[in-house]
Scaffold this motif. Sequence first.
Motif, PDB file in Angstrom:
ATOM      1  N   ALA A   1       0.843  -1.196   0.000  1.00  0.00           N
ATOM      2  CA  ALA A   1       0.000   0.000   0.000  1.00  0.00           C
ATOM      3  C   ALA A   1       0.878   1.246   0.000  1.00  0.00           C
ATOM      4  O   ALA A   1       2.026   1.227   0.470  1.00  0.00           O
TER       5      ALA A   1
ATOM      6  N   THR B   1      -1.237   7.436   2.010  1.00  0.00           N
ATOM      7  CA  THR B   1      -2.690   7.555   1.934  1.00  0.00           C
ATOM      8  C   THR B   1      -3.419   6.863   3.083  1.00  0.00           C
ATOM      9  O   THR B   1      -4.641   6.945   3.164  1.00  0.00           O
ATOM     10  N   LEU B   2      -2.701   6.179   3.950  1.00  0.00           N
ATOM     11  CA  LEU B   2      -3.339   5.365   4.984  1.00  0.00           C
ATOM     12  C   LEU B   2      -3.755   6.202   6.190  1.00  0.00           C
ATOM     13  O   LEU B   2      -3.136   7.220   6.513  1.00  0.00           O
ATOM     14  N   GLN B   3      -4.807   5.732   6.867  1.00  0.00           N
ATOM     15  CA  GLN B   3      -5.379   6.468   7.988  1.00  0.00           C
ATOM     16  C   GLN B   3      -4.844   5.950   9.326  1.00  0.00           C
ATOM     17  O   GLN B   3      -4.587   4.764   9.502  1.00  0.00           O
ATOM     18  N   ARG B   4      -4.701   6.853  10.274  1.00  0.00           N
ATOM     19  CA  ARG B   4      -4.298   6.506  11.633  1.00  0.00           C
ATOM     20  C   ARG B   4      -5.505   6.015  12.417  1.00  0.00           C
ATOM     21  O   ARG B   4      -6.612   6.547  12.290  1.00  0.00           O
ATOM     22  N   THR B   5      -5.283   4.989  13.233  1.00  0.00           N
ATOM     23  CA  THR B   5      -6.311   4.531  14.158  1.00  0.00           C
ATOM     24  C   THR B   5      -6.141   5.283  15.475  1.00  0.00           C
ATOM     25  O   THR B   5      -5.050   5.284  16.047  1.00  0.00           O
TER      26      THR B   5
ATOM     27  N   GLY C   1      -1.473  10.524  10.436  1.00  0.00           N
ATOM     28  CA  GLY C   1      -1.623   9.223   9.786  1.00  0.00           C
ATOM     29  C   GLY C   1      -0.469   8.893   8.858  1.00  0.00           C
ATOM     30  O   GLY C   1       0.698   9.147   9.157  1.00  0.00           O
ATOM     31  N   GLY C   2      -0.828   8.331   7.703  1.00  0.00           N
ATOM     32  CA  GLY C   2       0.190   7.932   6.746  1.00  0.00           C
ATOM     33  C   GLY C   2       1.018   9.088   6.229  1.00  0.00           C
ATOM     34  O   GLY C   2       2.217   8.926   5.935  1.00  0.00           O
TER      35      GLY C   2
ATOM     36  N   LEU D   1      -1.276   1.141  10.455  1.00  0.00           N
ATOM     37  CA  LEU D   1      -2.182   2.119   9.856  1.00  0.00           C
ATOM     38  C   LEU D   1      -3.304   1.372   9.145  1.00  0.00           C
ATOM     39  O   LEU D   1      -3.075   0.303   8.573  1.00  0.00           O
ATOM     40  N   ASP D   2      -4.510   1.948   9.171  1.00  0.00           N
ATOM     41  CA  ASP D   2      -5.655   1.343   8.478  1.00  0.00           C
ATOM     42  C   ASP D   2      -5.867  -0.118   8.869  1.00  0.00           C
ATOM     43  O   ASP D   2      -6.212  -0.966   8.037  1.00  0.00           O
ATOM     44  N   GLY D   3      -5.577  -0.446  10.127  1.00  0.00           N
ATOM     45  CA  GLY D   3      -5.858  -1.784  10.635  1.00  0.00           C
ATOM     46  C   GLY D   3      -4.868  -2.859  10.258  1.00  0.00           C
ATOM     47  O   GLY D   3      -5.157  -4.048  10.428  1.00  0.00           O
TER      48      GLY D   3
ATOM     49  N   HIS E   1       2.457  -2.141   8.066  1.00  0.00           N
ATOM     50  CA  HIS E   1       3.053  -1.788   6.777  1.00  0.00           C
ATOM     51  C   HIS E   1       4.539  -1.489   6.970  1.00  0.00           C
ATOM     52  O   HIS E   1       4.917  -0.761   7.893  1.00  0.00           O
TER      53      HIS E   1
END
Length: 258
Positions: A82, A86-90, A127-128, A207-209, A212
Amino acid sequence: MKIAIETRLEYAVPGPVDVLLQIEAAMIPEQTVLSAHIDLPEFEHFARVPGQADIGDRIWLRLSQPLKVRYRGVVEINRLIADVDTLQRTPPHMLPGETVDYLLASRYCPADLFQDFVNSEFAGTEGGARVAALRDWIAQTLSYEPGSSDAMTTAIDTFHSHKGVCRDYAHLMIALTRASAIPARFASVYGIGVEPQDFHAVAEVFLDGAWHMVDPTRMARSESIAKIGVGRDAADVSFLTSFGAVELQEQSVEVSEV
């Protein structure tokens, strides 16, 4: 991608010693070990135990003669790749329990000491995007210099010296990411493109569950990396830990594309 690995270790052993090895590519869903063989010396005791987070195996040996190890393997990499930007932080309160240890300060990654720095230097990112900014800052700021650090070097030392090797790059990446309230862990790996060829270290961020890979040295790509094990930092996933005296005689690592 398929990669071939050959690792040789030779240590002098002056007397009875307990040794913990972790050098084999892990058998996990993101990579398939197509073939593997490890040659070990005569031993008084042998046992396999799970690595941290149940990723990879550790080998306990009790022996009284020179430690000569040869490991060969072929691994097919099939992990999903990925774009980390573009990945989201939890949010921390939503993190699964198994990630919490990787959010806290550890021996080589005193994340709490970097909070003011990341909040001022990387304000406006999260996040990412924050992870990518940290990765790029480390790559641009640090100089890769073999011999510039040792087994006691921490992320703080590397931050001030602006130099180190892959282990130091990974420790600083992990510390800065945790200071940003994003779980990060140390991954011991084999990677194509690593120069000089050796055991390699990268960071993994949650990130995003999912986890990475991030390599701030920019030497290895996620699709060309075989994972050995993971931990809070290098102390958890050393390729060799001895409980008694041993002396390095020879070490070599060869990684190539099949």
